[in-house]
Scaffold this motif. Structure first.
Motif, PDB file in Angstrom:
ATOM      1  N   UNK A   1    -101.702  74.255  23.992  1.00 42.32           N
ATOM      2  CA  UNK A   1    -102.912  73.644  24.907  1.00 42.32           C
ATOM      3  C   UNK A   1    -102.313  72.108  25.530  1.00 42.32           C
ATOM      4  N   UNK A   2    -101.700  71.541  24.687  1.00 44.41           N
ATOM      5  CA  UNK A   2    -101.255  70.070  24.993  1.00 44.41           C
ATOM      6  C   UNK A   2    -100.116  70.378  26.088  1.00 44.41           C
ATOM      7  N   UNK A   3     -99.160  71.502  26.001  1.00 48.03           N
ATOM      8  CA  UNK A   3     -98.427  71.610  27.045  1.00 48.03           C
ATOM      9  C   UNK A   3     -98.999  71.810  28.360  1.00 48.03           C
ATOM     10  N   UNK A   4    -100.068  72.815  28.476  1.00 43.39           N
ATOM     11  CA  UNK A   4    -100.807  73.292  29.589  1.00 43.39           C
ATOM     12  C   UNK A   4    -101.062  71.704  30.415  1.00 43.39           C
ATOM     13  N   UNK A   5    -101.779  70.992  29.368  1.00 37.38           N
ATOM     14  CA  UNK A   5    -102.294  69.918  29.733  1.00 37.38           C
ATOM     15  C   UNK A   5    -101.222  69.224  30.466  1.00 37.38           C
ATOM     16  N   UNK A   6    -100.051  68.960  30.123  1.00 37.20           N
ATOM     17  CA  UNK A   6     -99.084  68.333  30.391  1.00 37.20           C
ATOM     18  C   UNK A   6     -98.408  68.909  31.781  1.00 37.20           C
ATOM     19  N   UNK A   7     -98.810  70.040  32.334  1.00 33.41           N
ATOM     20  CA  UNK A   7     -98.544  70.519  33.455  1.00 33.41           C
ATOM     21  C   UNK A   7     -99.283  69.663  34.544  1.00 33.41           C
ATOM     22  N   UNK A   8    -100.117  68.956  34.191  1.00 34.80           N
ATOM     23  CA  UNK A   8    -100.950  67.842  35.021  1.00 34.80           C
ATOM     24  C   UNK A   8     -99.779  66.976  35.680  1.00 34.80           C
ATOM     25  N   UNK A   9     -98.915  66.486  34.679  1.00 36.97           N
ATOM     26  CA  UNK A   9     -97.745  65.629  34.993  1.00 36.97           C
ATOM     27  C   UNK A   9     -97.034  65.985  36.036  1.00 36.97           C
ATOM     28  N   UNK A  10     -96.447  67.585  36.034  1.00 35.02           N
ATOM     29  CA  UNK A  10     -95.729  67.957  37.061  1.00 35.02           C
ATOM     30  C   UNK A  10     -96.545  68.122  38.326  1.00 35.02           C
ATOM     31  N   UNK A  11     -97.833  68.130  38.431  1.00 35.33           N
ATOM     32  CA  UNK A  11     -98.521  68.190  39.740  1.00 35.33           C
ATOM     33  C   UNK A  11     -98.553  66.856  40.082  1.00 35.33           C
ATOM     34  N   UNK A  12     -98.746  65.828  39.116  1.00 37.17           N
ATOM     35  CA  UNK A  12     -98.771  64.290  39.740  1.00 37.17           C
ATOM     36  C   UNK A  12     -97.304  63.852  40.307  1.00 37.17           C
ATOM     37  N   UNK A  13     -96.352  64.422  39.498  1.00 39.21           N
ATOM     38  CA  UNK A  13     -95.091  64.037  40.003  1.00 39.21           C
ATOM     39  C   UNK A  13     -95.100  64.641  41.447  1.00 39.21           C
ATOM     40  N   UNK A  14     -95.373  65.875  41.518  1.00 43.17           N
ATOM     41  CA  UNK A  14     -95.574  66.466  42.984  1.00 43.17           C
ATOM     42  C   UNK A  14     -96.318  65.919  43.837  1.00 43.17           C
ATOM     43  N   UNK A  15     -97.471  65.312  43.649  1.00 44.62           N
ATOM     44  CA  UNK A  15     -98.192  64.577  44.747  1.00 44.62           C
ATOM     45  C   UNK A  15     -97.487  63.290  45.010  1.00 44.62           C
ATOM     46  N   UNK A  16     -97.093  62.537  43.914  1.00 45.21           N
ATOM     47  CA  UNK A  16     -96.478  61.141  44.164  1.00 45.21           C
ATOM     48  C   UNK A  16     -95.122  61.487  45.173  1.00 45.21           C
ATOM     49  N   UNK A  17     -94.597  62.514  44.865  1.00 44.01           N
ATOM     50  CA  UNK A  17     -93.045  62.768  45.783  1.00 44.01           C
ATOM     51  C   UNK A  17     -93.411  63.036  47.110  1.00 44.01           C
ATOM     52  N   UNK A  18     -94.664  64.172  47.173  1.00 46.55           N
ATOM     53  CA  UNK A  18     -95.060  64.408  48.479  1.00 46.55           C
ATOM     54  C   UNK A  18     -95.442  63.250  49.469  1.00 46.55           C
ATOM     55  N   UNK A  19     -96.244  62.058  48.788  1.00 45.11           N
ATOM     56  CA  UNK A  19     -96.537  60.978  49.330  1.00 45.11           C
ATOM     57  C   UNK A  19     -95.222  60.168  49.677  1.00 45.11           C
TER      58      UNK A  19
END
Lengths: 529, 233
Positions: free
Chosen positions: A389-407
């Protein structure tokens, strides 16, 4: 070189990257805390289970117990000396406990043990409080009450044998252990534990320290039954050592019927000689340990002669459990199979004429893991579930890194055009952002690992602090989780794996942005200011 | 000055604007000799910047060939063109296009870093720094090494851009409206720098729409609607 140079420069100068680092850090810390606490919980379950039970357990899961245990123990110790180090019978029964000065009666699991044998079979001895600081002074045999008096110089002092036991422990303990000894400063005798003063009517003069009152059998009481846990983790004991305590028993016949004694349930007065802390709340808040032979006698599980009306003959003595310690390196499963085979051969010759043959037919021999399999299995599943469950929640970090890098790529389109114009390849441009993502993962993961480790190490102090602020803020309920302290160790392997996954996840988060950066058309990027 | 270093023949280039294909270059042919200073003039949208980008291997023509010292620029893999942009061509842009996080010296060193591995850079760093300082001294910025682009004037920024373009001692310097964003006095300074470089043997192709700037060149080629209108191509 430019890839490393620009990656490090962007990492330092682009503040938005700090958010990506923070996201990776928090997710790493979160997963590490969950894995460590759940993993520690599982390890504690395993360690304590083994510590409480020994390597193998023989039982028939009944309150009546089973006969011929001692013959079997003696036979096995003689036949398998290279496998069996020690074995001891244990009676587990139920009753109530009452301290005479309290008006509260509590349910208790009354356990009959042979103290010396039990201390050799499992880790029971390690949890004894007084036995730790006054070695050799805890006994389940008849004992009087030790009282603090005054020595010839007028200083508070314990009875001579306790004083010499304390000095013995002090000389064998390390300075750190001595410094940690829980001496209650408000009690002026400067020794661990809680002792009664010499009763005024007994002293008749100089109030010499000594053993007072009549002899009563000793009882070891679960720490949570006789002491209060303080926020700093220490215990405040309610009762003096040697204080009388009444136990009331619920005996059963060998056929499982409540035993009719004529005068109601048997009660007996004991002295509280020590307290035991296994760390398992359910045990420490329920269990009282008394002498095996005495309990067997009270519960009428010793040899009983049947009346003529009941068919005559005798009922052999019974126990409810046998705990076995194996020699180091001996395989518990193999030995269990061997003992099962031997038990079947053993009881066949003895079952003839037995009034309750089912008691020995149903005896099982289990390894400590099998005995606790249900509990361990549930905790293992819980660990996997919570980690997932916490691993899945941590996928949010991957998306956040993705969004920040996109910016970042969007903001840096012109820079990409510039470095392409001076000869950088599209792959090289992608590598800048992948290295940037890896750097975010390396830094965020390291910070998260450090944060998570520090938090786990101090998790009990943190909980104590919360409880001090407001008792309702307590997050770890000992009654629910069985253990009174939150597991606080971080496994290096867990930390390493989580760190590597954090770096990989961060790189994964940067991949889409890196691909986009590689596809920037330099002419278009450089056309305008 | 008679050896042709860069030669474009029948170059066509169109841009796709939605469903419409917009032709920008329609069969342009041009030759630039070694040591020559060529100005490419034309109105806005005439295709002069596109031609410069294609000559410097920053963009790819739809048709036609571009040869550098007789070799087709666009034959072979894209990585070959990356190497050419790094070592053979130096670009100067109208809007300077400096990296804002880097100081003057670091901006000039970027092309040198591009061609070096980390180990190679550690070995050659001092040599590159010495060369970069020399080029910056040549353009009159030796006192501004540690300044960030936002601490410089427009003329200084353009001089940094020229120094960066010269960092790897390119065979051809391609300048796209180098004075387009500067006042006339600063523009004259920059043209003075380019003139000096050319006199020292640097081949220069410059895009401009300013006749006064173009007058500094040896030869002027004028583009109109993607074709050479006047001047020897």
């Amino acid at each position: 070189m430019y890839k490393l140079f620009l990656c490090l420069r962007y990492l330092r100068k682009r503040r938005i990257a700090f958010f990506a680092v923070a996201a990776v850090c928090l997710c790493t810390a979160m997963v590490l805390i969950v894995v460590s606490v759940m993993g520690g919980f599982l390890q504690m379950v395993r360690d304590r289970s083994r510590g409480m039970l020994g390597d193998l357990i023989m039982e028939n899961a009944s309150l009546q117990g089973f006969p011929f245990y001692q013959e079997f123990i003696d036979l096995m110790k003689a036949e398998l000396p290279d496998r069996i180090e020690e074995a001891t019978p244990v009676i587990i029964s139920y009753g109530v406990i009452r301290f005479p000065t309290d008006q509260i009666t509590k349910p208790a699991q009354i356990v009959g043990i042979r103290l010396a044998e039990t201390m050799r079979v499992n880790e029971f001895g390690k949890g004894l409080f007084y036995e730790t600081y006054y070695p050799g002074t805890t006994t389940l045999g008849p004992v009087r009450m030790p009282c603090v008096g005054f020595d010839e110089a007028g200083r508070p002092a314990l009875p001579e044998d306790l004083e010499s036991a304390w000095q013995r422990w002090r000389s064998s303990a390390s300075p750190a252990q001595v410094a940690k000894a829980p001496i209650e400063e408000s009690l002026r005798y400067g020794r661990p534990g809680y002792y009664a003063p010499v009763p005024a009517e007994e002293s008749g003069g100089p109030m010499a320290p000594g053993w007072y009152g009549r002899e009563l059998p000793g009882a070891i009481i679960g720490t949570d039954l006789c002491a209060r846990r303080e926020p700093d983790g220490s215990f405040t004991r309610y009762y003096w050592r040697g204080y009388p305590v009444t136990l009331t028993f619920v005996p059963f016949t060998d056929t499982g019927k409540p035993l009719e004694t004529g005068s109601g349930m048997p009660s007996k007065l004991f002295r509280y000689v020590d307290d035991c802390r296994t760390g398992v709340y359910d045990i420490d808040s329920m269990s009282v340990y008394v002498d095996f032979d005495l309990l067997q006698d009270v519960l009428e599980m010793d040899e009983q002669r049947l009346s003529e009306k009941a068919g005559g003959g005798t009922i052999p003595p019974r126990t409810t459990q046998v705990q076995i310690k194996l020699r180091p390196g001996v395989d518990p499963r193999q030995t269990r199979d061997l003992l099962v085979q031997r038990w079947q051969e053993f009881y066949v010759s003895r079952i003839e004429g037995l009034r309750t043959p089912e008691l020995i037919r149903r005896v099982m021999i289990l390894t400590w893991e099998e005995k606790q399999a249900k509990f361990i299995g549930a905790v293992e599943k819980e660990k996997v579930l919570v980690t997932t469950l916490f691993g899945v929640i941590s996928v949010v970090a991957v998306f956040l890194v993705g969004v920040i890098f996109h910016m970042i790529v969007q903001q840096k389109t012109r820079d990409i055009g510039i470095i392409r114009s001076v000869g950088a390849t599209s792959l090289g441009v992608a590598q800048i952002f992948i290295a940037y993502g890896a750097a975010v993962g390396v830094i965020g993961g390291a910070l998260g690992t450090a944060l998570g480790t520090a938090f786990v190490w101090r998790i009990n102090e943190f909980q104590d602090f919360l409880r001090w602020l407001d008792p309702r803020l307590e997050v770890w309920n000992a009654e629910v989780y069985a253990f009174d302290r939150i597991p606080n160790t971080v496994q290096a392997w867990d930390a390493g794996v989580i760190y590597v996954v954090a770096v990989l996840a961060s790189i994964a988060g940067s991949l889409v942005a890196a691909r986009r950066a590689a596809r920037v058309w330099p002419v278009e990027a450089l056309r305008y200011e | 000055m008679s050896d042709v270093i860069l030669q474009a023949a029948g170059v066509h280039k169109s841009y796709q604007l939605g469903r419409v294909s917009l032709p920008v270059l329609r069969g342009v042919s041009i030759s630039i000799a070694c040591g020559e200073f060529v100005a490419i003039m034309g109105a806005s949208g005439s295709g002069k910047s596109t031609l410069l980008h294609i000559l410097g291997a920053l963009d790819v023509p739809d048709r036609g060939t571009v040869r550098f010292e007789g070799q087709d620029l666009f034959a072979g893999p894209a990585s070959r063109r990356d190497v050419l942009r790094n070592a053979t061509f130096g670009f100067v842009f109208q809007f300077y296009h400096l990296l804002p996080e880097l100081d003057v010296l670091e901006n000039v060193l970027v092309p040198c870093m591009v061609r070096r591995s980390v180990a190679g850079w550690i070995r050659a760093r001092s040599e590159h720094r010495r060369d970069a300082c020399r080029v910056l001294e040549q353009v009159g910025l030796s006192h501004r090494l540690r300044h960030k682009p936002n601490e410089l004037s427009g003329g200084e920024r353009q001089r940094v851009a020229i120094a960066r373009a010269l960092a790897n001692r390119p065979r051809v310097l391609l300048a796209d409206e180098p004075t387009g964003n500067l006042d006339s006095a600063t523009g004259r300074e920059i043209m003075g720098v380019l003139g000096t470089l050319n006199r020292q043997g640097q081949t220069i192709a410059m895009v401009t729409h300013d006749p006064q700037v173009a007058a500094c060149a040896h030869r002027i080629v004028t583009l109109e609607d993607g074709r050479i209108k006047s001047g020897r191509g």
